[in-house]
Design a protein around this motif. Structure first.
Motif, mmCIF file in Angstrom:
data_model
loop_
_atom_site.group_PDB
_atom_site.id
_atom_site.type_symbol
_atom_site.label_atom_id
_atom_site.label_comp_id
_atom_site.label_asym_id
_atom_site.label_seq_id
_atom_site.Cartn_x
_atom_site.Cartn_y
_atom_site.Cartn_z
ATOM 1 N N TRP A 2 1.063 -1.478 -0.033
ATOM 2 C CA TRP A 2 0.601 0.154 0.141
ATOM 3 C C TRP A 2 0.854 0.960 -0.527
ATOM 4 C CZ3 TRP A 2 -0.289 3.513 3.525
ATOM 5 C CH2 TRP A 2 -0.900 4.889 3.632
ATOM 6 N N ILE A 3 2.196 1.331 0.566
ATOM 7 C CA ILE A 3 2.582 2.692 0.990
ATOM 8 C C ILE A 3 3.192 2.957 -0.567
ATOM 9 C CG2 ILE A 3 4.487 3.389 2.442
ATOM 10 C CD1 ILE A 3 4.277 1.863 4.644
ATOM 11 N N ALA A 4 4.109 1.948 -1.272
ATOM 12 C CA ALA A 4 4.653 1.870 -2.651
ATOM 13 C C ALA A 4 3.371 2.493 -3.614
ATOM 14 C CB ALA A 4 5.017 0.026 -2.755
ATOM 15 N N SER A 5 2.027 2.533 -3.360
ATOM 16 C CA SER A 5 1.069 2.628 -3.745
ATOM 17 C C SER A 5 0.770 4.657 -4.068
ATOM 18 C CB SER A 5 -0.339 1.816 -5.023
ATOM 19 O OG SER A 5 -0.878 1.692 -3.491
ATOM 20 N N GLN A 6 1.320 5.017 -3.085
ATOM 21 C CA GLN A 6 1.181 6.459 -3.093
ATOM 22 C C GLN A 6 1.851 7.456 -3.733
ATOM 23 O OE1 GLN A 6 -1.482 6.471 -0.469
ATOM 24 N NE2 GLN A 6 -1.525 3.814 -1.031
ATOM 25 N N PHE A 8 3.374 9.711 -2.244
ATOM 26 C CA PHE A 8 4.162 10.372 -1.592
ATOM 27 C C PHE A 8 5.576 9.333 -1.656
ATOM 28 C CE2 PHE A 8 1.669 8.078 1.574
ATOM 29 C CZ PHE A 8 2.950 7.064 2.447
ATOM 30 N N SER A 9 5.579 8.203 -2.420
ATOM 31 C CA SER A 9 6.655 6.678 -2.319
ATOM 32 C C SER A 9 7.437 6.569 -3.850
ATOM 33 C CB SER A 9 5.410 5.740 -2.078
ATOM 34 O OG SER A 9 6.403 4.270 -2.028
ATOM 35 N N ASN A 10 8.524 6.481 -3.197
ATOM 36 C CA ASN A 10 8.908 5.798 -4.280
ATOM 37 C C ASN A 10 8.825 5.238 -5.163
ATOM 38 O OD1 ASN A 10 10.353 4.869 -3.071
ATOM 39 N ND2 ASN A 10 13.146 6.559 -3.501
ATOM 40 N N GLY A 11 8.301 3.961 -4.682
ATOM 41 C CA GLY A 11 7.992 2.948 -4.731
ATOM 42 C C GLY A 11 8.657 2.027 -3.843
ATOM 43 N N LYS A 12 10.011 2.371 -3.495
ATOM 44 C CA LYS A 12 10.968 1.321 -2.190
ATOM 45 C C LYS A 12 10.073 1.438 -0.843
ATOM 46 C CE LYS A 12 14.468 1.790 -5.662
ATOM 47 N NZ LYS A 12 15.718 2.026 -5.483
ATOM 48 N N VAL A 13 10.238 0.613 -0.453
ATOM 49 C CA VAL A 13 9.526 0.746 0.931
ATOM 50 C C VAL A 13 10.854 0.186 1.793
ATOM 51 C CG1 VAL A 13 8.166 -0.408 2.695
ATOM 52 C CG2 VAL A 13 7.911 0.424 0.241
ATOM 53 N N GLY A 14 10.742 0.347 2.618
ATOM 54 C CA GLY A 14 11.814 0.095 3.580
ATOM 55 C C GLY A 14 11.392 -0.155 5.193
ATOM 56 N N GLN A 15 11.566 -0.787 6.481
ATOM 57 C CA GLN A 15 10.921 -0.747 6.994
ATOM 58 C C GLN A 15 12.373 -1.048 8.847
ATOM 59 O OE1 GLN A 15 8.877 -5.392 7.800
ATOM 60 N NE2 GLN A 15 11.310 -5.852 6.387
ATOM 61 N N TRP A 16 11.780 -0.929 9.804
ATOM 62 C CA TRP A 16 12.818 -0.370 11.061
ATOM 63 C C TRP A 16 11.788 -0.907 12.364
ATOM 64 C CZ3 TRP A 16 12.929 2.864 15.281
ATOM 65 C CH2 TRP A 16 14.439 2.769 15.882
ATOM 66 N N GLY A 17 12.549 -1.710 13.329
ATOM 67 C CA GLY A 17 11.970 -1.326 14.166
ATOM 68 C C GLY A 17 12.561 -2.502 15.401
ATOM 69 N N VAL A 18 12.712 -1.921 17.179
ATOM 70 C CA VAL A 18 13.031 -2.805 17.779
ATOM 71 C C VAL A 18 12.386 -3.808 18.399
ATOM 72 C CG1 VAL A 18 13.880 -2.172 19.855
ATOM 73 C CG2 VAL A 18 13.813 -0.778 18.009
ATOM 74 N N SER A 19 12.970 -5.260 18.408
ATOM 75 C CA SER A 19 11.810 -6.133 19.164
ATOM 76 C C SER A 19 11.511 -7.068 18.858
ATOM 77 C CB SER A 19 11.885 -5.138 20.781
ATOM 78 O OG SER A 19 11.854 -6.801 21.993
ATOM 79 N N ALA A 20 10.128 -6.607 19.235
ATOM 80 C CA ALA A 20 9.449 -7.329 19.046
ATOM 81 C C ALA A 20 8.929 -6.602 16.980
ATOM 82 C CB ALA A 20 8.038 -7.142 18.943
ATOM 83 N N LEU A 21 8.661 -6.046 16.765
ATOM 84 C CA LEU A 21 9.219 -5.177 15.080
ATOM 85 C C LEU A 21 10.125 -5.644 14.378
ATOM 86 C CD1 LEU A 21 7.258 -2.267 16.294
ATOM 87 C CD2 LEU A 21 6.423 -3.694 15.891
ATOM 88 N N CYS A 22 10.793 -5.698 15.490
ATOM 89 C CA CYS A 22 12.365 -6.743 14.556
ATOM 90 C C CYS A 22 12.028 -7.722 14.587
ATOM 91 C CB CYS A 22 13.838 -6.392 15.351
ATOM 92 S SG CYS A 22 14.398 -7.400 14.814
ATOM 93 N N VAL A 23 12.022 -8.158 15.266
ATOM 94 C CA VAL A 23 11.143 -10.072 14.854
ATOM 95 C C VAL A 23 10.521 -9.933 13.520
ATOM 96 C CG1 VAL A 23 9.922 -12.214 15.021
ATOM 97 C CG2 VAL A 23 11.406 -10.245 16.970
ATOM 98 N N GLN A 24 9.010 -9.321 13.528
ATOM 99 C CA GLN A 24 8.229 -8.394 12.607
ATOM 100 C C GLN A 24 8.929 -8.727 11.011
ATOM 101 O OE1 GLN A 24 5.175 -9.915 12.727
ATOM 102 N NE2 GLN A 24 5.569 -10.434 14.856
ATOM 103 N N GLN A 25 10.491 -8.045 11.260
ATOM 104 C CA GLN A 25 10.759 -7.863 9.795
ATOM 105 C C GLN A 25 11.216 -8.773 9.076
ATOM 106 O OE1 GLN A 25 13.505 -4.020 9.935
ATOM 107 N NE2 GLN A 25 13.116 -4.030 12.083
ATOM 108 N N TYR A 26 11.787 -9.619 9.846
ATOM 109 C CA TYR A 26 12.253 -10.820 8.914
ATOM 110 C C TYR A 26 10.712 -11.508 8.096
ATOM 111 C CZ TYR A 26 16.981 -10.209 11.596
ATOM 112 O OH TYR A 26 17.964 -10.067 11.426
#
Length: 185
Positions: A2-6, A8-26
């Motif tokens: 969804w973010i990539a289609s907005q 304001f986006s150049n079509g490339k998405v990044g993830q950033w997060g600590v602890s439990a949000l870190c695991v969700q990235q994998y």
């Protein structure tokens, strides 16, 4: 996606997060979303391990209590010996399935720094994006990245000694995203 289609986006998405949000990235990266271009998993490992909870075969009670409070503990207590259940958990996600460049962030005084380093080793040995992965490690505790509190309580003076007050994690994350999301060097 969804973010990539907005607009304001150049079509490339990044993830950033600590602890439990870190695991969700994998967990997200192994699904290979088409527009995921970079991830910064901070203070976690890719898969839970028996050693994380039972180093030397003895329950690490303080860690177990912390994790159980937020995420439950059925597997940990029902499987006090390394066996089939742990083999499944420890090999749930595979480095070979990670094609997204990762900036793995670990802290020497985190809850389980050897897990972050084990993940780093597996990424370098088995990920198709191995040459693009980076490791950042510092003398930080689990709540070191912009956290001056631990679940509502202020950090102690001792804990504050091991916070990323120089904002190294944020600065290096920005540089990593600039490279992989914006094409800047």
């Amino acid at each position: 996606e969804w973010i990539a289609s907005q607009g304001f986006s150049n079509g490339k998405v990044g993830q950033w997060g600590v602890s439990a949000l870190c695991v969700q990235q994998y967990r997200t990266a192994v699904l290979k979303p088409p527009h995921l271009a970079a991830s910064v998993p901070i203070f976690c490992q890719m898969n839970s391990t028996y050693e994380q909870y039972y180093p030397g075969g003895v329950l690490r009670r303080e860690y177990f209590n912390f994790v159980a409070l937020y995420f439950g503990a059925s597997l940990v207590l029902s499987s006090p010996y390394r066996g089939g259940a742990w083999a499944l958990v420890e090999n749930n996600l595979k480095a070979a399935d990670l094609t997204t460049p990762m900036l793995v962030v670990a802290g020497w005084y985190d809850l389980y720094p050897s897990g972050s380093l084990r993940t780093w080793d597996s990424l370098i040995a088995g990920s198709p994006a191995a040459a693009q992965h980076r490791l950042l490690i510092g003398d930080w505790i689990h709540f070191a990245v912009g956290g001056e509190s631990s679940f509502g309580r202020s950090l102690t003076a001792q804990e504050l000694l091991y916070v990323d007050s120089a904002r190294k994690v944020q600065l290096d994350s920005r540089d990593f995203f600039d490279l992989h999301l914006r094409g800047l060097t």
